[in-house]
Design a protein around this motif. Structure first.
Motif, PDB file in Angstrom:
ATOM      1  N   LEU A  84       0.821  -1.211   0.000  1.00 42.87           N
ATOM      2  CA  LEU A  84       0.000   0.000   0.000  1.00 42.87           C
ATOM      3  C   LEU A  84       0.856   1.264   0.000  1.00 42.87           C
ATOM      4  O   LEU A  84       1.674   1.456   0.911  1.00 42.87           O
ATOM      5  CB  LEU A  84      -0.906   0.020   1.230  1.00 42.87           C
ATOM      6  N   GLU A 101      -2.752   5.557   0.396  1.00 43.37           N
ATOM      7  CA  GLU A 101      -3.838   4.573   0.429  1.00 43.37           C
ATOM      8  C   GLU A 101      -4.103   4.017   1.819  1.00 43.37           C
ATOM      9  O   GLU A 101      -5.100   3.319   2.039  1.00 43.37           O
ATOM     10  CB  GLU A 101      -3.544   3.442  -0.562  1.00 43.37           C
ATOM     11  N   ALA A 152      -7.431   5.320   2.997  1.00 43.48           N
ATOM     12  CA  ALA A 152      -8.616   4.939   2.222  1.00 43.48           C
ATOM     13  C   ALA A 152      -9.431   3.934   3.029  1.00 43.48           C
ATOM     14  O   ALA A 152      -8.934   3.333   3.996  1.00 43.48           O
ATOM     15  CB  ALA A 152      -8.189   4.334   0.886  1.00 43.48           C
ATOM     16  N   ASN A 181      -6.914  -4.957   0.364  1.00 48.38           N
ATOM     17  CA  ASN A 181      -6.139  -4.674  -0.837  1.00 48.38           C
ATOM     18  C   ASN A 181      -5.774  -5.944  -1.605  1.00 48.38           C
ATOM     19  O   ASN A 181      -4.652  -6.144  -2.045  1.00 48.38           O
ATOM     20  CB  ASN A 181      -4.877  -3.866  -0.524  1.00 48.38           C
TER      21      ASN A 181
END
Length: 202
Positions: free
Chosen positions: A51, A55, A58, A175
């Motif tokens: 990541l 991010e 997020a 992710n």
């Protein structure tokens, strides 16, 4: 050959290479749960490294939480377990806080930390916990932990709780990890509400 047997062979080879002076888990430590927790930690670290910093803020796979919340939760989980084990080794009692998001307001504050600080929180806390596991004596592994509901489990149950936390955490980052990547044991144990208690003095 089982997971524990494979790990035992690897550890014996490592001991031979490292020689005297290195620290290892006690002979009666819960090898399979420790291996599951350590592999889960490594997997979480890989997913975290994938990541970019931006991010981290997020949304995660958990509604209402960012990935930064997940990283902070995993870091706190390790830090408090490590502090509990350190206190246990001194014959003291350390009361573990409940780590559910709604009951730990400081998690929201931690989720605002800079990305570098979040990554350090995870890295330092997992090293701290691993050292505490290795420092436990054979007798301490068989002493009891008092959970919030008043029930007791051996200290040896804690690595399994940690394994559930880190494997679930890797999934919660959202992710790309799939349920199929979870080891079967961790998948069964991985629940967001984990038993938290205090270390007993007897």
């Amino acid at each position: 050959m089982s997971l524990a047997e494979t790990d035992l062979a690897a550890r014996e080879a490592l001991k031979a290479r490292q020689g005297k002076g290195a620290r290892y888990d006690a002979p009666n430590a819960p090898a399979e749960d420790l291996l599951l927790a350590r592999r889960g930690t490594a997997h979480f670290a890989r997913k975290l490294m994938e990541l970019p910093d931006a991010e981290l803020y997020a949304p995660s796979a958990v509604e209402g939480l960012t990935r930064a919340h997940v990283v902070a939760r995993i870091g706190y989980d390790a830090r408090h377990q490590a502090l509990a084990l350190e206190a246990f080794g001194k014959g003291e009692i350390y009361t573990l806080p409940v780590l559910e998001e709604q009951q730990l307001p400081s998690l929201d504050l931690a989720a605002t930390l800079p990305a570098r600080a979040l990554r350090h929180l995870f890295q330092h806390s997992e090293v701290h916990l691993n050292v505490c596991w290795r420092d436990l004596t054979e007798e301490q592994w068989d002493r009891e932990v008092v959970l919030v509901d008043g029930t007791t489990v051996p200290t040896r149950a804690l690595p399994g709780i940690r394994a559930a936390a880190v494997w679930q955490g890797a999934l919660d980052l959202g992710n790309g990890m799939r349920d199929a990547e979870l080891p079967a044991v961790a998948l069964l144990a991985a629940v967001r509400s984990r038993p938290i208690g205090k270390i007993g003095g007897s």
